[in-house]
Design a protein around this motif. Structure first.
Motif, PDB file in Angstrom:
ATOM      1  N   UNK A  89      -3.650 -14.316   2.385  1.00 10.15           N
ATOM      2  CA  UNK A  89      -2.549 -15.126   2.916  1.00 10.15           C
ATOM      3  C   UNK A  89      -1.780 -15.790   1.773  1.00 10.15           C
ATOM      4  N   UNK A  90      -2.517 -16.331   0.805  1.00  9.30           N
ATOM      5  CA  UNK A  90      -1.864 -16.952  -0.354  1.00  9.30           C
ATOM      6  C   UNK A  90      -1.011 -15.919  -1.101  1.00  9.30           C
ATOM      7  N   UNK A  91      -1.548 -14.742  -1.293  1.00  6.59           N
ATOM      8  CA  UNK A  91      -0.808 -13.688  -1.997  1.00  6.59           C
ATOM      9  C   UNK A  91       0.420 -13.275  -1.201  1.00  6.59           C
ATOM     10  N   UNK A  92       0.261 -13.158   0.112  1.00  4.99           N
ATOM     11  CA  UNK A  92       1.392 -12.808   0.972  1.00  4.99           C
ATOM     12  C   UNK A  92       2.507 -13.849   0.867  1.00  4.99           C
ATOM     13  N   UNK A  93       2.126 -15.130   0.946  1.00  4.03           N
ATOM     14  CA  UNK A  93       3.133 -16.188   0.879  1.00  4.03           C
ATOM     15  C   UNK A  93       3.848 -16.211  -0.468  1.00  4.03           C
ATOM     16  N   UNK A  94       3.091 -15.927  -1.525  1.00  2.09           N
ATOM     17  CA  UNK A  94       3.667 -15.967  -2.868  1.00  2.09           C
ATOM     18  C   UNK A  94       4.515 -14.730  -3.159  1.00  2.09           C
TER      19      UNK A  94
ATOM     20  N   UNK B 226       5.290 -11.811  -1.009  1.00  2.00           N
ATOM     21  CA  UNK B 226       6.160 -11.239   0.019  1.00  2.00           C
ATOM     22  C   UNK B 226       7.212 -12.239   0.501  1.00  2.00           C
ATOM     23  N   UNK B 227       6.753 -13.431   0.814  1.00  2.00           N
ATOM     24  CA  UNK B 227       7.679 -14.443   1.335  1.00  2.00           C
ATOM     25  C   UNK B 227       8.383 -15.218   0.231  1.00  2.00           C
ATOM     26  N   UNK B 228       7.865 -15.094  -1.006  1.00  4.24           N
ATOM     27  CA  UNK B 228       8.467 -15.744  -2.180  1.00  4.24           C
ATOM     28  C   UNK B 228       8.593 -17.255  -2.005  1.00  4.24           C
ATOM     29  N   UNK B 229       7.539 -17.865  -1.439  1.00  4.58           N
ATOM     30  CA  UNK B 229       7.566 -19.311  -1.231  1.00  4.58           C
ATOM     31  C   UNK B 229       7.280 -20.054  -2.527  1.00  4.58           C
ATOM     32  N   UNK B 230       7.795 -21.256  -2.601  1.00  7.41           N
ATOM     33  CA  UNK B 230       7.559 -22.115  -3.756  1.00  7.41           C
ATOM     34  C   UNK B 230       6.087 -22.516  -3.797  1.00  7.41           C
ATOM     35  N   UNK B 231       5.577 -22.828  -4.975  1.00  2.00           N
ATOM     36  CA  UNK B 231       4.176 -23.247  -5.089  1.00  2.00           C
ATOM     37  C   UNK B 231       3.812 -24.417  -4.175  1.00  2.00           C
ATOM     38  N   UNK B 232       4.731 -25.344  -3.975  1.00  2.00           N
ATOM     39  CA  UNK B 232       4.439 -26.487  -3.101  1.00  2.00           C
ATOM     40  C   UNK B 232       4.253 -26.046  -1.651  1.00  2.00           C
ATOM     41  N   UNK B 233       4.978 -25.037  -1.212  1.00  2.00           N
ATOM     42  CA  UNK B 233       4.822 -24.522   0.155  1.00  2.00           C
ATOM     43  C   UNK B 233       3.502 -23.785   0.319  1.00  2.00           C
ATOM     44  N   UNK B 234       3.112 -23.042  -0.705  1.00  2.00           N
ATOM     45  CA  UNK B 234       1.829 -22.339  -0.659  1.00  2.00           C
ATOM     46  C   UNK B 234       0.698 -23.366  -0.641  1.00  2.00           C
ATOM     47  N   UNK B 235       0.858 -24.436  -1.420  1.00  2.00           N
ATOM     48  CA  UNK B 235      -0.161 -25.479  -1.447  1.00  2.00           C
ATOM     49  C   UNK B 235      -0.264 -26.179  -0.092  1.00  2.00           C
TER      50      UNK B 235
ATOM     51  N   UNK C 278       0.226 -22.354  -9.767  1.00  2.00           N
ATOM     52  CA  UNK C 278       0.849 -23.023 -10.904  1.00  2.00           C
ATOM     53  C   UNK C 278       2.312 -23.289 -10.596  1.00  2.00           C
ATOM     54  N   UNK C 279       2.720 -24.464 -10.953  1.00  2.00           N
ATOM     55  CA  UNK C 279       4.126 -24.812 -10.784  1.00  2.00           C
ATOM     56  C   UNK C 279       4.859 -24.433 -12.077  1.00  2.00           C
ATOM     57  N   UNK C 280       6.048 -23.885 -11.936  1.00  2.00           N
ATOM     58  CA  UNK C 280       6.784 -23.521 -13.151  1.00  2.00           C
ATOM     59  C   UNK C 280       7.125 -24.771 -13.961  1.00  2.00           C
TER      60      UNK C 280
END
Length: 101
Positions: free
Chosen positions: A40-45, A47-56, A83-85
């Protein structure tokens, strides 16, 4: 969530994240495990290209579900925060500073 005095917006966000997680796998979170959470984390990061804060936020919602509601073991080391950029400050050259003033 109310007993733990979570804010209304936090409760809504957690419910949305957990329901999205369950719909994605088309199964109850009760039968899903750590491998599914990582997927799920990989999918959100990716595929969905969510920001790190959204994944968190999604991981936080699942942490609450599995720890507090389902009373399951949860190791934060298994689900590290993304990791946050690093954003470097803009530094002006001496010439740009002179022009500015």
């Amino acid at each position: 969530m109310q007993i733990r005095n979570l804010a209304d917006n936090t409760q809504k966000a957690y419910q949305l994240q957990v329901s999205s997680f369950a719909r994605h796998f088309r199964r109850s979170p009760e039968v899903l495990g750590p491998e599914d959470i990582r997927a799920w984390q990989i999918y959100l990061t990716n595929e969905r290209k969510l920001a790190p804060s959204c994944v968190q936020l999604a991981v936080g919602a699942l942490r609450f579900l599995y720890r507090a509601t389902l009373r399951r073991e949860w190791s934060d080391e298994d689900f590290p925060p993304p990791r946050r950029p690093v954003k470097l400050p803009v530094s002006l050259s001496a010439e740009e500073i002179t022009r500015f003033f």
